[in-house]
Write a protein that holds these residues in place. Structure first.
Motif, PDB file in Angstrom:
ATOM      1  N   GLU A 184       0.844  -1.189   0.000  1.00 13.12           N
ATOM      2  CA  GLU A 184       0.000   0.000   0.000  1.00 13.12           C
ATOM      3  C   GLU A 184       0.882   1.242   0.000  1.00 13.12           C
ATOM      4  OE1 GLU A 184      -3.677   1.917   2.614  1.00 13.12           O
ATOM      5  OE2 GLU A 184      -2.893  -0.085   3.085  1.00 13.12           O
ATOM      6  N   GLY A 185       0.507   2.204  -0.827  1.00  7.72           N
ATOM      7  CA  GLY A 185       1.311   3.413  -0.954  1.00  7.72           C
ATOM      8  C   GLY A 185       2.369   3.326  -2.033  1.00  7.72           C
ATOM      9  N   MET A 186       2.510   2.156  -2.661  1.00  5.82           N
ATOM     10  CA  MET A 186       3.482   1.971  -3.743  1.00  5.82           C
ATOM     11  C   MET A 186       2.745   1.541  -5.010  1.00  5.82           C
ATOM     12  SD  MET A 186       6.764   0.124  -1.949  1.00  5.82           S
ATOM     13  CE  MET A 186       7.439  -0.308  -3.551  1.00  5.82           C
ATOM     14  N   SER A 187       1.823   2.336  -5.452  1.00  4.15           N
ATOM     15  CA  SER A 187       1.081   1.991  -6.659  1.00  4.15           C
ATOM     16  C   SER A 187       2.025   1.933  -7.854  1.00  4.15           C
ATOM     17  CB  SER A 187      -0.021   3.024  -6.920  1.00  4.15           C
ATOM     18  OG  SER A 187       0.536   4.285  -7.208  1.00  4.15           O
ATOM     19  N   TRP A 243      21.037  -8.001 -17.629  1.00  2.00           N
ATOM     20  CA  TRP A 243      19.684  -8.324 -17.211  1.00  2.00           C
ATOM     21  C   TRP A 243      19.467  -7.623 -15.876  1.00  2.00           C
ATOM     22  CZ3 TRP A 243      16.447 -10.988 -20.378  1.00  2.00           C
ATOM     23  CH2 TRP A 243      17.022 -11.701 -21.439  1.00  2.00           C
ATOM     24  N   CYS A 244      18.464  -6.769 -15.791  1.00  3.24           N
ATOM     25  CA  CYS A 244      18.312  -5.949 -14.595  1.00  3.24           C
ATOM     26  C   CYS A 244      16.884  -5.409 -14.536  1.00  3.24           C
ATOM     27  CB  CYS A 244      19.317  -4.791 -14.619  1.00  3.24           C
ATOM     28  SG  CYS A 244      19.058  -3.618 -15.981  1.00  3.24           S
ATOM     29  N   SER A 245      16.648  -4.543 -13.575  1.00  5.53           N
ATOM     30  CA  SER A 245      15.398  -3.796 -13.546  1.00  5.53           C
ATOM     31  C   SER A 245      15.711  -2.316 -13.744  1.00  5.53           C
ATOM     32  CB  SER A 245      14.648  -4.006 -12.226  1.00  5.53           C
ATOM     33  OG  SER A 245      15.331  -3.381 -11.162  1.00  5.53           O
ATOM     34  N   VAL A 246      14.725  -1.586 -14.207  1.00 10.32           N
ATOM     35  CA  VAL A 246      14.826  -0.131 -14.286  1.00 10.32           C
ATOM     36  C   VAL A 246      13.577   0.464 -13.662  1.00 10.32           C
ATOM     37  CG1 VAL A 246      16.303  -0.093 -16.338  1.00 10.32           C
ATOM     38  CG2 VAL A 246      13.821  -0.063 -16.609  1.00 10.32           C
ATOM     39  N   VAL A 247      13.650   1.746 -13.346  1.00 10.15           N
ATOM     40  CA  VAL A 247      12.529   2.448 -12.728  1.00 10.15           C
ATOM     41  C   VAL A 247      12.194   3.669 -13.579  1.00 10.15           C
ATOM     42  CG1 VAL A 247      11.769   3.803 -10.733  1.00 10.15           C
ATOM     43  CG2 VAL A 247      13.043   1.666 -10.396  1.00 10.15           C
ATOM     44  N   ARG A 248      10.932   3.745 -13.965  1.00 11.74           N
ATOM     45  CA  ARG A 248      10.422   4.925 -14.656  1.00 11.74           C
ATOM     46  C   ARG A 248       9.118   5.296 -13.978  1.00 11.74           C
ATOM     47  NH1 ARG A 248      11.601   3.047 -20.962  1.00 11.74           N
ATOM     48  NH2 ARG A 248      13.844   2.715 -20.641  1.00 11.74           N
ATOM     49  N   TRP A 249       9.100   6.494 -13.392  1.00  8.10           N
ATOM     50  CA  TRP A 249       7.972   6.887 -12.551  1.00  8.10           C
ATOM     51  C   TRP A 249       6.811   7.313 -13.435  1.00  8.10           C
ATOM     52  CZ3 TRP A 249       9.343   5.418  -7.836  1.00  8.10           C
ATOM     53  CH2 TRP A 249       8.394   5.588  -6.811  1.00  8.10           C
ATOM     54  N   GLU A 250       6.145   6.290 -13.991  1.00 11.28           N
ATOM     55  CA  GLU A 250       5.044   6.518 -14.910  1.00 11.28           C
ATOM     56  C   GLU A 250       3.920   7.287 -14.225  1.00 11.28           C
ATOM     57  OE1 GLU A 250       4.732   5.624 -18.053  1.00 11.28           O
ATOM     58  OE2 GLU A 250       6.105   3.967 -18.442  1.00 11.28           O
ATOM     59  N   ALA A 251       3.429   8.319 -14.931  1.00  9.49           N
ATOM     60  CA  ALA A 251       2.274   9.044 -14.417  1.00  9.49           C
ATOM     61  C   ALA A 251       0.977   8.445 -14.934  1.00  9.49           C
ATOM     62  CB  ALA A 251       2.364  10.515 -14.827  1.00  9.49           C
ATOM     63  N   THR A 252       1.084   7.614 -15.972  1.00  9.32           N
ATOM     64  CA  THR A 252      -0.111   7.040 -16.571  1.00  9.32           C
ATOM     65  C   THR A 252      -0.581   5.826 -15.773  1.00  9.32           C
ATOM     66  OG1 THR A 252       1.307   5.726 -18.033  1.00  9.32           O
ATOM     67  CG2 THR A 252       0.481   7.810 -18.885  1.00  9.32           C
ATOM     68  N   GLU A 253      -1.755   5.319 -16.131  1.00 13.34           N
ATOM     69  CA  GLU A 253      -2.316   4.163 -15.443  1.00 13.34           C
ATOM     70  C   GLU A 253      -1.419   2.950 -15.646  1.00 13.34           C
ATOM     71  OE1 GLU A 253      -6.409   1.442 -15.476  1.00 13.34           O
ATOM     72  OE2 GLU A 253      -6.258   3.271 -16.670  1.00 13.34           O
ATOM     73  N   THR A 254      -1.109   2.258 -14.566  1.00 17.25           N
ATOM     74  CA  THR A 254      -0.225   1.099 -14.653  1.00 17.25           C
ATOM     75  C   THR A 254      -1.034  -0.185 -14.788  1.00 17.25           C
ATOM     76  OG1 THR A 254      -0.090   1.000 -12.243  1.00 17.25           O
ATOM     77  CG2 THR A 254       1.638   2.224 -13.391  1.00 17.25           C
ATOM     78  N   PHE A 278       2.592  -4.895 -18.385  1.00 12.17           N
ATOM     79  CA  PHE A 278       2.542  -3.947 -19.494  1.00 12.17           C
ATOM     80  C   PHE A 278       3.194  -2.616 -19.139  1.00 12.17           C
ATOM     81  CE2 PHE A 278      -1.101  -6.461 -21.254  1.00 12.17           C
ATOM     82  CZ  PHE A 278      -0.552  -6.677 -22.504  1.00 12.17           C
ATOM     83  N   ARG A 279       2.862  -2.102 -17.967  1.00 10.79           N
ATOM     84  CA  ARG A 279       3.344  -0.767 -17.609  1.00 10.79           C
ATOM     85  C   ARG A 279       3.411  -0.685 -16.093  1.00 10.79           C
ATOM     86  NH1 ARG A 279       3.982   3.685 -20.665  1.00 10.79           N
ATOM     87  NH2 ARG A 279       2.877   2.767 -22.425  1.00 10.79           N
ATOM     88  N   THR A 280       4.611  -0.789 -15.539  1.00 14.31           N
ATOM     89  CA  THR A 280       4.824  -0.689 -14.104  1.00 14.31           C
ATOM     90  C   THR A 280       5.993   0.256 -13.848  1.00 14.31           C
ATOM     91  OG1 THR A 280       6.179  -2.696 -14.265  1.00 14.31           O
ATOM     92  CG2 THR A 280       3.905  -2.961 -13.503  1.00 14.31           C
ATOM     93  N   LYS A 281       6.056   0.793 -12.661  1.00 15.68           N
ATOM     94  CA  LYS A 281       7.113   1.773 -12.377  1.00 15.68           C
ATOM     95  C   LYS A 281       8.487   1.131 -12.302  1.00 15.68           C
ATOM     96  CE  LYS A 281       4.083   5.155 -10.235  1.00 15.68           C
ATOM     97  NZ  LYS A 281       3.562   5.757  -8.990  1.00 15.68           N
ATOM     98  N   TRP A 299      19.751  -1.767 -27.137  1.00 14.00           N
ATOM     99  CA  TRP A 299      18.561  -2.555 -27.492  1.00 14.00           C
ATOM    100  C   TRP A 299      18.015  -3.223 -26.242  1.00 14.00           C
ATOM    101  CZ3 TRP A 299      21.424  -7.116 -26.761  1.00 14.00           C
ATOM    102  CH2 TRP A 299      22.777  -7.033 -27.114  1.00 14.00           C
ATOM    103  N   GLY A 300      16.675  -3.304 -26.170  1.00 10.81           N
ATOM    104  CA  GLY A 300      16.077  -3.843 -24.955  1.00 10.81           C
ATOM    105  C   GLY A 300      14.725  -4.489 -25.190  1.00 10.81           C
ATOM    106  N   LEU A 301      14.463  -5.519 -24.392  1.00 13.37           N
ATOM    107  CA  LEU A 301      13.173  -6.197 -24.366  1.00 13.37           C
ATOM    108  C   LEU A 301      12.815  -6.414 -22.904  1.00 13.37           C
ATOM    109  CD1 LEU A 301      11.858  -9.056 -26.567  1.00 13.37           C
ATOM    110  CD2 LEU A 301      11.824  -9.362 -24.093  1.00 13.37           C
ATOM    111  N   SER A 302      11.581  -6.075 -22.537  1.00 17.87           N
ATOM    112  CA  SER A 302      11.177  -6.120 -21.134  1.00 17.87           C
ATOM    113  C   SER A 302      10.123  -7.191 -20.906  1.00 17.87           C
ATOM    114  CB  SER A 302      10.619  -4.753 -20.707  1.00 17.87           C
ATOM    115  OG  SER A 302       9.284  -4.609 -21.144  1.00 17.87           O
ATOM    116  N   TRP A 303       9.699  -7.282 -19.647  1.00 10.63           N
ATOM    117  CA  TRP A 303       8.652  -8.246 -19.323  1.00 10.63           C
ATOM    118  C   TRP A 303       7.286  -7.812 -19.854  1.00 10.63           C
ATOM    119  CZ3 TRP A 303       8.563  -8.043 -13.214  1.00 10.63           C
ATOM    120  CH2 TRP A 303       7.985  -6.847 -12.792  1.00 10.63           C
ATOM    121  N   ARG A 304       7.252  -6.702 -20.605  1.00  8.91           N
ATOM    122  CA  ARG A 304       6.043  -6.398 -21.359  1.00  8.91           C
ATOM    123  C   ARG A 304       5.676  -7.568 -22.262  1.00  8.91           C
ATOM    124  NH1 ARG A 304       6.065  -0.696 -24.281  1.00  8.91           N
ATOM    125  NH2 ARG A 304       5.965  -0.052 -22.088  1.00  8.91           N
ATOM    126  N   ALA A 305       6.698  -8.342 -22.655  1.00  9.26           N
ATOM    127  CA  ALA A 305       6.444  -9.546 -23.455  1.00  9.26           C
ATOM    128  C   ALA A 305       5.520 -10.507 -22.717  1.00  9.26           C
ATOM    129  CB  ALA A 305       7.767 -10.243 -23.789  1.00  9.26           C
TER     130      ALA A 305
END
Length: 491
Positions: free
Chosen positions: A37-40, A143-154, A158-161, A266-272
């Protein structure tokens, strides 16, 4: 219906409530939970989904290594001064960057960015490692994670911070070599979708106004979802010399002349995973091809008390044969669950093939095989079960691919003016091909009312409007059409 049955069942409609249906499949099939909670925008990836990611990772990593790539790992944090050395990337990602300016009780001397992408931390080290033409080409991947503070609906996967991905970075002596690298990686991404995930994709490049910040060219594979929205499924960037100039990647050529390298990323994410789940799954739950399914086959014995011993012994023998052949198999011999519950549970969890064994199969030395995607049932001989199962896997994969291919083929339409584009996207979704002058302003009349955009243009060699006779005009204005644009709504 029992509470257990209700918990297993998918209650939302894929056709009419796609978003709610997708979220229900992700939760009930045990793929992910939402973060604290608090980490949408953050998710917890559960073992079933992570196992699929590992299989994708293994498939792609092998392709990378076969083509000269070595894995490495770079820091999670990037000094602000590093980001600022490449101004385009700062401007492109600034709204999404998460910053650390304090550690413990001390304020940091320099802010640190939580990596939104790693060009600015990897490229400085490539510049140290490259001195001579003999050091080229240089290829690293992490192979890693990245953080993008999306303002759009997650939406999970598909689309996570924070998201998992791989990012590769290379340096080359010539622009031609860098372009060949760019296309090699794009072809490998296409193979992930078509040869591993049973998903056909379109291949092309992003319009110049939507390319990666600082890149010469961004190439893309695009996947069409059943609800008519497009997924940017993987990108490969020809970066030119902008990053090399910013971070001083130079080398001595054969004549001892100093040259500036050409780079790619070049990159491919778990959006796949999101594309996989949404494309193949149905209102019974998750559907997976055998190529990535954590459990490929479930053996379900069906017995009465007087046949239990014989049925269980027969089922155990089948499961052992499959396991010995390297097939990922589960024997579901639970006493406390009836066969119907088991069937529903394994369908929900996406196991591609079910083997049903009752007294009839034991007596006739046969097996009943049920395909997950469509419930097709076939009776086969017990002998040679591993070979038979592999043949059934291929049939199931072909079914999944054919259905997704039909969605893609039916989802590409043509339009000649703004009204046609808006009407087609509004009614059908999918991709709308239209003549385009190349001006970003001509995207706005579609973007504003529908939240659609130009997701791709064909490569120049594949676009008949390149070097055309000039008789065709842009769908939005009176200027000559120079390219073919694919408009779509997106995830």
């Amino acid at each position: 219906m029992s509470d257990d049955d209700q918990e297993l069942g998918i209650t939302e409609s894929k056709t009419h409530n796609t978003g709610e249906w997708y979220a229900e499949v992700v939760r009930k099939a045990g793929l992910a939970d939402y973060g604290p909670e608090g980490m949408s925008g953050f998710i917890v990836t559960r073992p079933r989904a992570y196992a699929v990611w590992e299989r994708l990772q293994g498939f792609l990593d092998a392709k990378f290594k076969d083509t000269g790539v070595q894995n490495a790992y770079f820091p999670l944090f990037i000094p602000e001064s590093y980001l600022e050395r490449e101004k385009d990337i700062v401007e492109g990602f600034d709204p999404e960057v998460a910053w650390v300016d304090e550690a413990g009780n001390k304020e940091l001397e320099e802010r640190l960015a939580v990596r939104p992408t790693s060009e600015s931390i990897i490229t400085p080290y490539i510049s140290q490692w490259v001195r001579s033409h003999r050091d080229l080409p240089l290829r690293v991947n992490q192979w890693c994670s990245v953080v993008r503070w999306e303002a759009t609906e997650t939406k999970p996967f598909f689309r996570t911070k924070e998201f998992l991905w791989q990012e590769g970075h290379t340096a080359h002596a010539t622009s031609e070599d860098a372009w060949a690298e760019t296309m090699t990686r794009l072809d490998q991404y296409e193979s992930v979708y078509e040869d591993l995930l049973a998903l056909p994709v379109l291949k092309g490049q992003k319009p110049d106004h939507d390319k990666f910040p600082g890149a010469d060219t961004t190439t893309t594979v695009e996947a069409l979802m059943p609800d008519g929205k497009s997924v940017q499924a993987g990108t490969s960037h020809h970066l030119g010399q902008s990053f090399a100039e910013a971070f001083d990647i130079t080398y001595s050529d054969e004549d001892e002349e100093e040259r500036t390298a050409h780079t790619t990323s070049w990159g491919l994410s778990w959006r796949a995973l999101g594309a996989l789940i949404m494309t193949h799954s149905d209102e019974q739950g998750l559907v997976l091809p055998h190529t990535v399914a954590p459990t490929q086959v479930v053996v379900v014995p069906i017995w009465q008390e007087d046949t239990k011993d014989d049925v269980l012994a027969y089922a155990e023998g089948v499961a052992d044969d499959l396991d010995d052949a390297g097939i990922r198999v589960e024997l579901d011999d639970r006493d406390e669950r009836n066969p119907g519950f088991k069937f529903n549970e394994h369908e929900l969890n996406g196991i591609p093939l079910r083997i049903e064994i009752g007294p009839h199969e034991v007596d006739d030395e046969e097996l009943t095989l049920v395909h997950r995607p469509d419930g097709e049932s076939v009776e086969v001989d017990r002998d040679g079960v591993a070979e038979t199962v592999r043949e059934q896997f291929d049939e199931i994969y072909a079914k999944l691919y054919a259905t997704a291919e039909e969605t893609l083929d039916d989802g590409v339409r043509e339009a000649g003016d703004r009204a046609d584009i808006l009407g087609t996207l509004g009614q059908h979704g999918g991709y709308v091909k239209a003549p385009w002058c190349g001006d970003e302003a001509c995207e706005e009349p579609i973007k504003e009312p529908l939240a659609a955009e130009i997701v791709m243009v064909p490569f120049e060699d594949d676009d008949p409007r390149v070097d055309g006779d000039g008789d065709e005009t842009c769908a939005m204005c009176d200027d000559d059409a120079e390219r073919t644009a694919y408009f779509a709504k997106t995830y």
